[in-house]
Each structure stands twice: as C-alpha cells, then as structure tokens.
Design a protein around this motif. Sequence first.
Motif, short mmCIF file in Angstrom:
data_model
loop_
_atom_site.label_atom_id
_atom_site.label_comp_id
_atom_site.label_asym_id
_atom_site.label_seq_id
_atom_site.Cartn_x
_atom_site.Cartn_y
_atom_site.Cartn_z
N GLN A 164 1.34 -1.37 0.14
CA GLN A 164 0.40 0.16 -0.44
C GLN A 164 1.02 1.35 0.08
OE1 GLN A 164 -1.93 0.66 3.71
NE2 GLN A 164 -0.90 0.05 4.90
N HIS A 165 2.33 1.34 0.37
CA HIS A 165 2.97 2.45 0.91
C HIS A 165 3.45 2.69 -0.66
CE1 HIS A 165 1.86 2.68 4.59
NE2 HIS A 165 2.28 1.54 4.97
N THR A 166 3.46 2.05 -1.71
CA THR A 166 3.54 2.22 -3.26
C THR A 166 3.03 2.79 -4.22
OG1 THR A 166 3.90 0.22 -4.05
CG2 THR A 166 6.01 0.31 -2.95
N MET A 167 1.44 2.89 -3.86
CA MET A 167 0.30 3.64 -4.36
C MET A 167 0.49 4.54 -3.77
SD MET A 167 -2.19 0.08 -3.83
CE MET A 167 -2.03 -1.30 -4.11
N LEU A 168 -0.62 5.57 -4.97
CA LEU A 168 -0.99 6.77 -4.63
C LEU A 168 -2.52 6.80 -3.98
CD1 LEU A 168 -0.69 7.49 -9.28
CD2 LEU A 168 0.51 8.45 -7.12
N PRO A 169 -2.77 7.64 -3.11
CA PRO A 169 -3.34 7.95 -2.32
C PRO A 169 -4.99 7.05 -3.54
CG PRO A 169 -2.64 9.88 -2.17
CD PRO A 169 -1.94 8.48 -3.00
N LEU A 170 -4.97 7.34 -4.39
CA LEU A 170 -6.14 7.47 -5.32
C LEU A 170 -6.33 5.53 -5.38
CD1 LEU A 170 -9.37 8.44 -6.81
CD2 LEU A 170 -7.38 8.21 -8.69
N VAL A 171 -4.84 4.98 -5.55
CA VAL A 171 -5.09 3.93 -6.19
C VAL A 171 -5.14 2.59 -5.20
CG1 VAL A 171 -4.07 2.00 -7.41
CG2 VAL A 171 -3.67 4.19 -8.32
N ARG A 172 -4.70 3.25 -4.09
CA ARG A 172 -4.89 2.35 -2.74
C ARG A 172 -7.09 2.58 -2.02
NH1 ARG A 172 -1.47 4.11 2.62
NH2 ARG A 172 -0.70 6.01 0.60
N ALA A 173 -7.15 3.25 -1.99
CA ALA A 173 -8.87 3.85 -1.88
C ALA A 173 -9.08 2.81 -2.60
CB ALA A 173 -9.14 5.15 -1.75
N VAL A 174 -9.29 2.35 -4.02
CA VAL A 174 -9.82 1.90 -4.72
C VAL A 174 -9.04 0.37 -3.67
CG1 VAL A 174 -10.06 1.07 -7.27
CG2 VAL A 174 -9.37 3.54 -7.24
N ALA A 175 -8.19 -0.17 -4.40
CA ALA A 175 -7.54 -1.24 -4.07
C ALA A 175 -8.71 -2.15 -2.44
CB ALA A 175 -6.10 -1.53 -3.50
N TYR A 176 -8.45 -0.72 -1.76
CA TYR A 176 -9.46 -1.02 -0.65
C TYR A 176 -10.76 -1.25 -0.27
CZ TYR A 176 -5.52 -1.26 2.71
OH TYR A 176 -4.27 -0.90 4.14
N GLY A 177 -11.63 -0.35 -1.22
CA GLY A 177 -12.59 -0.10 -2.25
C GLY A 177 -13.28 -1.46 -2.49
N ALA A 178 -12.12 -2.20 -3.85
CA ALA A 178 -12.48 -3.28 -4.78
C ALA A 178 -12.75 -5.08 -3.28
CB ALA A 178 -11.64 -3.42 -4.88
N LEU A 179 -11.54 -4.96 -2.43
CA LEU A 179 -11.75 -6.22 -1.92
C LEU A 179 -12.76 -5.76 -0.42
CD1 LEU A 179 -9.83 -8.43 -0.72
CD2 LEU A 179 -9.18 -6.61 0.80
#
Length: 136
Positions: free
Chosen positions: A77-92
């Motif tokens: 998660q620390h290698t991702m942009l905030p938007l991509v990180r939020a999308v990943a958490y939302g999708a999971l």
Amino acid sequence: MATHAATPARQRAGAGSRTRRHSALAWAIPVTLGAAYGLYASFILRNNGASGGRQFWYGLIGAVVLAVLCFALGRIQHTMLPLVRAVAYGALTAAAIGLLVGLTDSSVLRSSALGLAVGLGMFITTFYIFYTHEQT
C-alpha cells in the motif's frame, strides 16, 4: 580547476540487501479479519442445520484468502498513490461483502448492489484518510 564537488555514487539495492521486518500488527490484523470473515461465512452457510464439512472448508478457505489478500495489500500500500490505494481497499471490501451477501441465498443483483455500496463507502472513507494524511 574543479568547480564542483564529486557526488558520491549511489549503491543499487540488491534483491536481499534490505530486510524488512513485519510488526505484530502487520500479520495480526489480517489474521483477525480473516478468522472473523471465515467464521461468519461458515455461520451463514449453516442455515439452522447441523454443522458439516462443507461449511468448515468454505469458512477456512475464505479466511485464508481474505487474510492473504489483506496482508498483501498492507505490504504494497505504501507504493501506491492515495487514489489507487483507496480503490484497492474499496474493491477488496466490495468483493468480501458481496460474497457474504451471496451466501444468504439472495439474488446476484442484491449481493452486487450491497457489495458495491459498502465498497463505495470504504473507497470514500479511505480516500479521505489517505489524501488528508499524505506526506508531501
């Protein structure tokens, strides 16, 4: 006459040059989430009947899969942009909730809609948190 100082050469990080240790929370949170998810999935499959092997294996596999995905997301998660990180958490979150709702013998449309709604809520919440706490 040299007008500038020599810059030191950077060392490239090799494959095993940097060992990263995981804190206790790095594995305790995914294991706890996975265990709770697996227990709830097996509880939903019971339907007031006797416990069986099918619900045990479904709960165990669901717990392991969710724990591994949460651990992997926590590692990268620390290698991702905030938007991509939020999308990943939302999708999971959307996939996990949608699967649980699908176990209750409801329609695909209902489980998809509820999963999407909860995933969208998670996306908005995590995007706000990640964006406001971003280190510049």
